[in-house]
Design a protein around this motif. Structure first.
Motif, short mmCIF file in Angstrom:
data_model
loop_
_atom_site.label_atom_id
_atom_site.label_comp_id
_atom_site.label_asym_id
_atom_site.label_seq_id
_atom_site.Cartn_x
_atom_site.Cartn_y
_atom_site.Cartn_z
N LEU A 164 -24.34 3.09 24.96
CA LEU A 164 -24.89 3.23 26.58
C LEU A 164 -24.83 4.80 26.63
CD1 LEU A 164 -23.61 0.34 28.77
CD2 LEU A 164 -25.93 0.96 27.92
N ALA A 165 -23.61 5.51 26.52
CA ALA A 165 -23.35 6.92 26.54
C ALA A 165 -24.44 7.82 25.83
CB ALA A 165 -22.27 7.38 26.25
N ALA A 166 -24.72 7.03 24.38
CA ALA A 166 -25.18 7.89 23.41
C ALA A 166 -27.09 7.98 23.87
CB ALA A 166 -25.35 7.39 22.09
N ASP A 167 -27.23 6.75 24.52
CA ASP A 167 -28.71 6.64 24.97
C ASP A 167 -28.95 7.43 26.01
OD1 ASP A 167 -31.40 5.23 25.28
OD2 ASP A 167 -30.64 4.47 27.13
N ALA A 168 -27.85 7.67 27.03
CA ALA A 168 -27.85 8.39 28.29
C ALA A 168 -28.06 9.88 27.73
CB ALA A 168 -26.90 8.15 29.22
N ALA A 169 -27.31 10.35 26.66
CA ALA A 169 -27.22 11.57 26.26
C ALA A 169 -28.61 12.22 25.81
CB ALA A 169 -26.27 11.76 25.04
N ASP A 170 -29.25 11.36 24.98
CA ASP A 170 -30.55 11.36 24.63
C ASP A 170 -31.69 11.73 25.51
OD1 ASP A 170 -32.62 11.64 22.36
OD2 ASP A 170 -33.37 10.02 23.53
N SER A 171 -31.52 11.13 26.91
CA SER A 171 -32.50 11.12 28.11
C SER A 171 -32.06 12.60 28.70
CB SER A 171 -32.18 10.15 28.98
OG SER A 171 -32.38 8.65 28.42
N ALA A 172 -30.67 12.98 28.58
CA ALA A 172 -30.35 14.30 29.20
C ALA A 172 -30.70 15.44 28.45
CB ALA A 172 -28.98 14.19 29.64
N GLY A 173 -31.06 15.18 27.14
CA GLY A 173 -31.37 16.60 26.13
C GLY A 173 -29.72 16.97 25.38
N ILE A 174 -28.87 15.94 25.49
CA ILE A 174 -27.77 16.27 24.93
C ILE A 174 -27.79 15.59 23.19
CG2 ILE A 174 -25.13 15.94 25.09
CD1 ILE A 174 -26.28 17.91 27.21
N LEU A 175 -27.29 16.55 22.51
CA LEU A 175 -27.21 16.01 21.14
C LEU A 175 -26.08 15.33 20.60
CD1 LEU A 175 -28.99 19.29 19.68
CD2 LEU A 175 -30.20 17.26 20.35
N ILE A 176 -25.98 14.27 20.04
CA ILE A 176 -25.04 13.79 19.43
C ILE A 176 -25.06 13.65 17.98
CG2 ILE A 176 -23.55 11.44 19.61
CD1 ILE A 176 -23.83 12.69 22.19
N ARG A 177 -24.51 14.86 17.51
CA ARG A 177 -24.54 15.38 16.14
C ARG A 177 -23.36 14.52 15.34
NH1 ARG A 177 -26.65 21.41 17.27
NH2 ARG A 177 -28.78 20.83 17.42
N GLY A 178 -23.36 14.66 14.17
CA GLY A 178 -22.37 14.29 13.20
C GLY A 178 -20.98 15.47 13.27
N LEU A 179 -20.01 15.00 13.12
CA LEU A 179 -18.79 15.97 13.02
C LEU A 179 -18.63 16.73 11.74
CD1 LEU A 179 -16.31 13.35 14.45
CD2 LEU A 179 -17.59 14.84 15.75
N ALA B 239 -22.26 10.63 33.40
CA ALA B 239 -21.48 11.65 32.81
C ALA B 239 -22.45 12.59 32.02
CB ALA B 239 -20.32 11.10 32.05
N MET B 240 -23.32 12.07 31.32
CA MET B 240 -24.29 12.76 30.20
C MET B 240 -25.39 13.40 31.12
SD MET B 240 -23.42 12.77 27.38
CE MET B 240 -22.29 11.93 26.46
N ARG B 241 -25.79 13.04 32.17
CA ARG B 241 -26.65 13.69 33.03
C ARG B 241 -26.06 14.91 33.55
NH1 ARG B 241 -29.08 9.22 37.10
NH2 ARG B 241 -29.29 7.48 35.59
N ALA B 242 -24.72 14.75 33.87
CA ALA B 242 -24.04 15.99 34.46
C ALA B 242 -23.83 16.78 33.29
CB ALA B 242 -22.58 15.56 34.99
N PHE B 243 -23.55 16.52 32.03
CA PHE B 243 -23.43 17.36 30.77
C PHE B 243 -24.68 18.00 30.79
CE2 PHE B 243 -20.71 18.01 26.92
CZ PHE B 243 -21.35 18.68 26.46
N GLY B 244 -25.77 17.20 30.81
CA GLY B 244 -27.12 17.91 30.70
C GLY B 244 -27.60 19.25 31.67
#
Length: 899
Positions: free
Chosen positions: A316-331, A444-449
């Protein structure tokens, strides 16, 4: 430009409550109770003829009996019919400000009644808050002059709202995450003190780390935008407003309360983008954004890590990150190895990092520390789902300790509302942890965005312009004005086909070959001359959509087809547009193109914000889905690029299905030139270019319409028809020096960055030190800031060696608002141009500009020891103000008069 009366209104030290009451449930009871419990007020008085005492406090029969010479704020809690009498009583001991509490009879909205009350307040020199304002709160100073019974905890959020219940709702909602406020102001109907003034007041308030605003309608969009732009230079500004779904309901509400429309939502977004504000659309998103910015941390980029105790909540967090333009890249490999070494029994970790339902608090904290050490990760979101092992107590305290060691933003979400009391206790135990508590991972992800968006904005403002801007040439603009003048003098407001083609060419666009005909024979001859295939279109005033009315026929390849189309068109014109006054039928060359690349460019008038420039796909699909981007003039080159790339139709302009990528600069330039046209010619009511097709030679306009209305053909000096004030870019004035040499005065614009950089670098060390008060060379970021002056609060001018835009700069001058009636200036002349009278001519110009904008005092700050400048100040009529010996500068001032 903050007055003492405004400061007394927004941060009072003495308060009188007119209509104070001991009757629970009355407005006077709630307001008096709040005032009475305020620890930061030095003096307070209750006024009500019904009481001699309210509790242990004396109560005065009327305001004239208050034993004080000065009252900062008087709060009127009396019924509507008693308001005029209450104001008359206050006239004997006039307060600095008056606040009208909410009326028990309902909102005070009658315009004439409000104007009479405002006149009464103004007559005694008082500022007015409201009407229909619940008041002000200043938690840090212990001041609660409001209808709200609970004092919020102090913090870094400055809250300004037009709606009283939005203010109370946001304060109530903020308690969940223990958000603190630097101040709360409910402006109500803004009969006097406006939201713009409150924004400016908080922008100068060091305690306010973020300014949060709720907007219903704008009475003065320019003042609002100017205040937001100034505030956003130093702190984030969040704006909450109902979205496009409110539609006509928003217009009705705004008209009923503020006497204005709500305006187009996309245009409002464009205003915020130009001003540097960030938009949110719900209570929850507002609180999440406020919590994020209160932490004082900004990410260096858009890459985030997610740490959770369950894969579902991580998804759910990753999906919200994508909508907010936040990248969930590999470590990074280093981080992966560190995590694997700490827990070798588990799978190789990835991002999101799922710890499992049994993960204790130490595991969360350890993982967070290792992930935050990864240079490719710019922040983290920790999601703790309900679990008998991963309990928030002590998990949250462990996370808080880990977050104290980083400068990166760390969000914590706990999903279950039942856990909120635990979160409050844990946050209270770690007030300096800087973790950002947001209950759901989506918020949280919208706020990060929003944090990332703010960082992008700061970086953009500091960056020098990378490309030149395509502007509408003066000779082309003069030709357009002549064209429009001819149309208006002929008694028309709609441009004909020939005039539209002339306008298209003047804008640097390509019209299709076409000819206006009045008979079938003429149409056939025109088609032969233009070349088959052709299109025919009815030309007439008063037509709606020509395509929908069957008044456009395309891809006609011969005389027989043209004859059939002509017959159908004339029949449709009689059937569907019987009142139209046909001028003829336009025969146009059919341009071969891809339908996916049919575009629309337009200028239209917004009811609140004036002319706006729109770009999107052409046709019915684009209209149905609202696929268009909006910009407010003046539009910079960078803003034009954002507008061009925003609609979904822009995806087809790159390498798309075998089509080569278009020349984007032609599109960016067209948007900029449309912006110039809208800014320069108030008489333009509407311009629609649709469809527009990119071709190797430029942008080909297949169809266009333009309409005027009875307004000036040239803008006034302040561009009052626009929501944003541009530079006076048309002005070019020759200035003859006493040596006989001529320099050219013009506005400083963003494209002057390289010229300004060369000018500053050519200055001697002494000149640079005296002007910029530093021995260090100015950075590109600082020069870029100087090349982007705020024309709504001042101006910047250059004297160039020739009319050419690339000519060397001989001198620069700027002025800006300093106080309510005072402006300050700065002048710099190239070393080899000294003693030619340049500084005096430039100063006279700056003085006249400031005076025309309503300023009556001009001040310049001169470094001690700068004897040439001191002599220049004295000879120009300036006087030095007394200054402490330790002060490095001396203020020289002059009263401005009409000259």
């Amino acid at each position: 430009m903050l007055s003492s009366k405004l400061s007394a209104a927004l941060s009072p030290r003495s308060v009188a409550v007119i209509g104070a009451s001991s009757n629970p449930g009355s407005r006077g009871y709630y307001v008096w109770r709040s005032v009475l419990l305020s620890t930061g007020l030095e003096r307070l008085w209750a006024v009500n003829p019904k009481y001699r005492f309210i509790g242990e406090r004396p109560c005065f029969a009327d305001a004239s009996r208050i034993p004080a010479d000065k009252i900062d704020l008087a709060i009127l809690c009396v019924g509507r019919k008693h308001l005029p009498a209450a104001l008359r009583q206050l006239a004997e001991k006039p307060p600095e400000a008056v606040l009208f509490a909410p009326q028990e009879e309902g909102p005070l909205s009658d315009r004439f009644e409000i104007e009479e009350l405002l006149e009464s307040a103004s007559a005694m020199g008082a500022r007015l808050i409201g009407p229909n304002s619940i008041g002000i709160l200043n938690p840090a100073k212990g001041i609660n002059a409001s209808f709200w019974p609970r004092m919020p905890q102090p913090g870094g959020i400055a809250l300004i709202t037009q709606s009283a219940m939005v203010a109370t709702g946001l304060m109530d909602h903020a308690e969940e995450s223990r958000l603190g406020f630097a101040g709360i102001i409910n402006t109500g109907l803004e009969a006097d003190i406006s939201m713009a003034e409150c924004i400016e007041w908080f922008s100068a308030n060091a305690a306010a780390r973020v300014i949060a605003i709720e907007v219903e309608a704008l009475r003065n969009p320019r003042a609002f935008a100017c205040a937001v732009r100034k505030a956003s230079q130093t702190k984030p500004v969040i704006v909450l407003r109902a979205g496009p779904g409110s539609g006509y309901a928003a217009d009705r509400l705004a008209a009923g309360r503020f006497g204005t429309d709500a305006g187009d939502d996309r245009a409002f977004d464009a205003l915020l983008a130009a001003s540097g504000a960030l938009r949110v659309r719900s209570y929850e998103e507002f609180c999440a954004a406020a919590a994020a910015f209160s932490s004082g941390t900004l990410p260096a980029g858009r890459s985030a890590a997610i740490i959770a105790n369950d894969s579902g909540v991580a998804a759910l967090a990753a999906d919200a990150a994508d909508s907010a333009g936040i990248l969930i890249r590999g470590l990074s490999n280093r981080t992966i190895q560190a995590l694997h070494k700490a827990h070798p029994e588990e799978h190789i970790p990835v991002n999101p990092v799922v710890l499992g339902a049994s993960a204790p608090g130490e595991r969360f904290a350890g993982t967070l520390s290792m992930v935050l050490d990864d240079p490719g990760i710019h922040g983290a979101a920790v999601v703790v789902g309900p679990s008998p092992v991963s309990t928030l107590d002590p998990t949250l305290s462990e996370i808080a300790r880990a977050a104290m060691k980083t400068y990166k933003p760390v969000f914590v979400s706990w999903i279950s509302s039942r856990s909120t009391p635990v979160v409050r206790r844990q946050l209270a135990a770690f007030p300096d942890s800087r973790i950002i508590p947001v209950r759901t991972p989506e918020l949280a992800m919208r706020a990060f965005g929003l944090l990332a968006e703010r960082e992008d904005l700061i970086r953009e403002r500091r960056s020098p312009p990378q490309h030149g801007r395509s502007s509408l040439k003066k000779e082309k603009l003069d030709g357009i004005r002549t064209l429009f003048e001819h149309v208006l003098h002929s008694g028309r407001h709609v441009l004909g086909p020939r005039e539209v083609r002339e306008l298209i060419s003047a804008l640097g666009l390509l019209p299709v070959p076409a000819k206006l005909t009045t008979s079938l024979a003429q149409a056939i001859d025109a088609a032969k001359g233009i070349g088959w295939p052709v299109a025919i279109k009815a030309v007439s005033e008063g037509l709606g959509s020509r395509s929908a009315s069957g008044l456009v026929f395309l891809s006609i390849s011969g005389p027989d087809e043209l004859a059939q189309a002509w017959e159908k068109l004339t029949a449709n014109l009689e059937d569907f547009s019987p009142l139209a006054r046909p001028e003829g039928v336009l025969v146009e060359k059919m341009a071969s193109h891809s339908l996916e690349r049919e575009l629309r460019l337009s200028i239209r008038l917004d009811a609140v914000l004036g002319p706006v420039v729109e770009f999107g796909g052409a046709g019915l699909a684009s209209s149905l889905y609202g696929d268009r981007a909006v910009g407010l003039p003046p539009i910079s080159r960078l803003a034009a690029e954002r507008i061009a790339r925003a609609p979904k139709a822009a995806l087809a302009l790159g390498d798309y299905r075998g089509l080569p990528e278009i020349n984007w600069e032609t599109l960016f330039g067209a948007i900029c030139r449309l912006s110039d046209l809208a800014a320069a010619v108030p008489a333009l009511r509407e311009l629609r270019l649709e469809p527009v097709v990119p071709v190797p030679e430029g942008l080909l306009v297949l169809d266009a319409e333009a309409a005027l209305y009875d307004a000036p053909l040239a803008a006034d000096r302040s561009f009052s028809h626009l929501a944003l004030q541009p530079a006076q870019w048309e002005l070019l004035r020759p200035i003859e020096l006493r040596s006989g040499r001529t320099l050219y005065l013009r506005a400083l614009i963003e494209d002057d960055f390289p010229l300004l950089k060369d000018f500053i670098h050519e200055l001697s060390e002494t000149s640079r030190y005296y002007r910029f008060h530093t021995n260090a060379a100015l950075s590109d970021e600082r020069i870029a800031e100087l090349s982007r002056p705020d024309w709504s609060a001042g101006g910047a001018w250059v004297l160039a060696e020739s009319p050419d835009k690339s000519a060397r700069i001989a001198a620069c001058g700027r002025w800006s608002a300093l106080a309510e009636d005072e402006a300050e200036f700065g002048i710099c002349v190239r070393d080899d141009m000294h003693r030619l009278g340049i500084a005096r001519r430039l100063l006279l110009w700056l003085e006249s500009e400031a005076f025309l904008e309503g300023f009556h005092k001009m001040t310049g700050y001169v470094l001690r020891g700068n004897e040439p400048m001191e002599s220049f100040m004295r000879s120009s009529g300036y006087e030095a103000a007394p200054a402490p010996a330790v002060s490095p500068t001396v203020a020289w001032s002059k009263t401005l008069r009409n000259s």
